[in-house]
Write a protein that holds these residues in place. Structure first.
Motif, short mmCIF file in Angstrom:
data_model
loop_
_atom_site.label_atom_id
_atom_site.label_comp_id
_atom_site.label_asym_id
_atom_site.label_seq_id
_atom_site.Cartn_x
_atom_site.Cartn_y
_atom_site.Cartn_z
N ARG A 13 0.84 -1.19 0.00
CA ARG A 13 0.00 0.00 0.00
C ARG A 13 0.88 1.24 0.00
O ARG A 13 1.10 1.89 1.03
N ASP A 90 2.59 0.30 12.31
CA ASP A 90 2.11 -0.30 11.08
C ASP A 90 2.19 0.69 9.92
O ASP A 90 2.11 1.91 10.12
N ASP A 92 0.02 1.41 7.88
CA ASP A 92 -1.23 2.14 7.67
C ASP A 92 -1.53 3.08 8.83
O ASP A 92 -2.68 3.50 9.01
N ASP A 201 -6.53 2.80 7.71
CA ASP A 201 -7.45 1.78 7.23
C ASP A 201 -8.88 2.02 7.71
O ASP A 201 -9.81 1.39 7.21
N ARG A 219 -9.22 -4.16 -2.24
CA ARG A 219 -8.01 -4.29 -1.41
C ARG A 219 -8.42 -4.53 0.04
O ARG A 219 -8.04 -3.80 0.94
N ARG A 220 -9.18 -5.56 0.24
CA ARG A 220 -9.78 -5.82 1.56
C ARG A 220 -8.72 -6.25 2.57
O ARG A 220 -7.97 -7.18 2.32
N PRO A 221 -8.65 -5.59 3.74
CA PRO A 221 -7.70 -6.00 4.77
C PRO A 221 -8.01 -7.41 5.27
O PRO A 221 -9.14 -7.89 5.18
N TRP A 235 -17.39 -2.18 7.70
CA TRP A 235 -16.01 -2.00 8.13
C TRP A 235 -15.91 -0.91 9.21
O TRP A 235 -15.18 -1.05 10.18
#
Length: 280
Positions: A13, A90, A92, A201, A219-221, A235
């Motif tokens: 990402r 992280d 993100d 996210d 682009r699903r976590p 989500w």
């Protein structure tokens, strides 16, 4: 305390890394070192990383063409770093510029602090009554919303905790690792007033890549896939429930093991069987 070593794990990402990596590097004082581990072969993300390879705070870089996950890179840092404080951010997540300074001062003043960290949820997720019952004061004017685990981003932990608890095992998680530290007497939790972490996210973040349901599905976590989430609304609700969970979590370690934990897990499995959704 001498030296702080902080891990960032990147994957695919680039949009997030272009924000989170320079943010982390800029937040590091002169004796803090960033260890960067890249999983996979995403060209765009590697291009962003290349821009920062010569930054004075970027200490080590390791590239695994296979996705090694989180455990192996974390244990790499813990085994090879020399700082008295260890952490992870992280890719993100964007930290507040003073997060290292604040958490390090807390660790210096309070010997029993284990894993303490920044808070990733927006203000709208806070439940003051739940937070207040878990707040505790410590020497130096520090306060912590106690919890027996923190999320695996935006935290600092004493090297001595890692020495006592050991590495993260093959079938382990950072949550369980933190709980083992708590059983040894270390105090974990979120610094308060909260050090805000922008969890990109979260669809409510101004920096999120998830604006539409199509964005999410493309682009699903991993946690979204594990819980059956398919829409932005679901989500976002997952994030809210996660915030509620840690604010409600018991400070009685007996609730996190043995028959009490088995009963809780059985209830979660039943809910999944009835609804098709993994409980949060």
């Amino acid at each position: 305390m001498t030296g702080v070593d902080i891990l960032m794990i990147t994957y695919n990402r680039a949009e997030y890394v272009r924000i989170s990596l320079p943010g982390l590097l800029a937040s590091c004082p002169s004796d803090a070192r960033v260890w960067l581990w890249h999983n996979g072969t995403d060209r765009a993300t590697l291009e962003v990383i290349r821009e920062f390879r010569n930054h004075p705070r970027l200490h080590r870089f390791r590239h695994s063409e296979a996705n090694a996950g989180l455990r192996e890179p974390t244990n790499w840092l813990w085994a090879e770093a020399t700082g008295s404080l260890l952490g992870k951010v992280d890719d993100d997540c964007l930290e507040r510029p003073d997060w290292v300074t604040v958490l390090r001062r807390a660790h210096e003043d309070v010997p029993e602090f284990g894993a303490i960290g920044a808070w990733r949820f927006p203000e709208e997720d806070s439940v003051p009554d739940l937070i207040d019952r878990k707040l505790a004061g410590y020497p130096g004017g520090h306060r912590l919303m106690r919890n027996h685990w923190v999320q695996g981003s935006g935290y600092l932990v004493k090297r001595e905790v890692v020495r006592q608890v050991g590495p993260i095992g093959a079938d382990d998680s950072f949550t369980r690792w933190c709980r083992r530290a708590a059983r040894l007497g270390w105090v974990n939790g979120w610094y308060h007033p909260f050090i805000r972490e922008d969890h990109m996210d979260d669809p409510r973040s101004p920096n999120t890549i998830y604006r539409t349901d199509a964005d999410l599905m493309a682009r699903r976590p991993l946690s979204a896939r594990d819980t059956g989430v398919t829409t932005i609304r679901e989500w976002t609700e997952h994030m809210r429930r996660s915030a509620r969970l840690v604010q409600e979590a018991s400070l009685d370690l007996r609730d996190l093991e043995g028959w009490r934990m088995r009963r809780r897990n059985a209830a979660r499995r039943l809910r999944f069987a009835l609804t098709g959704r993994a409980p949060w």
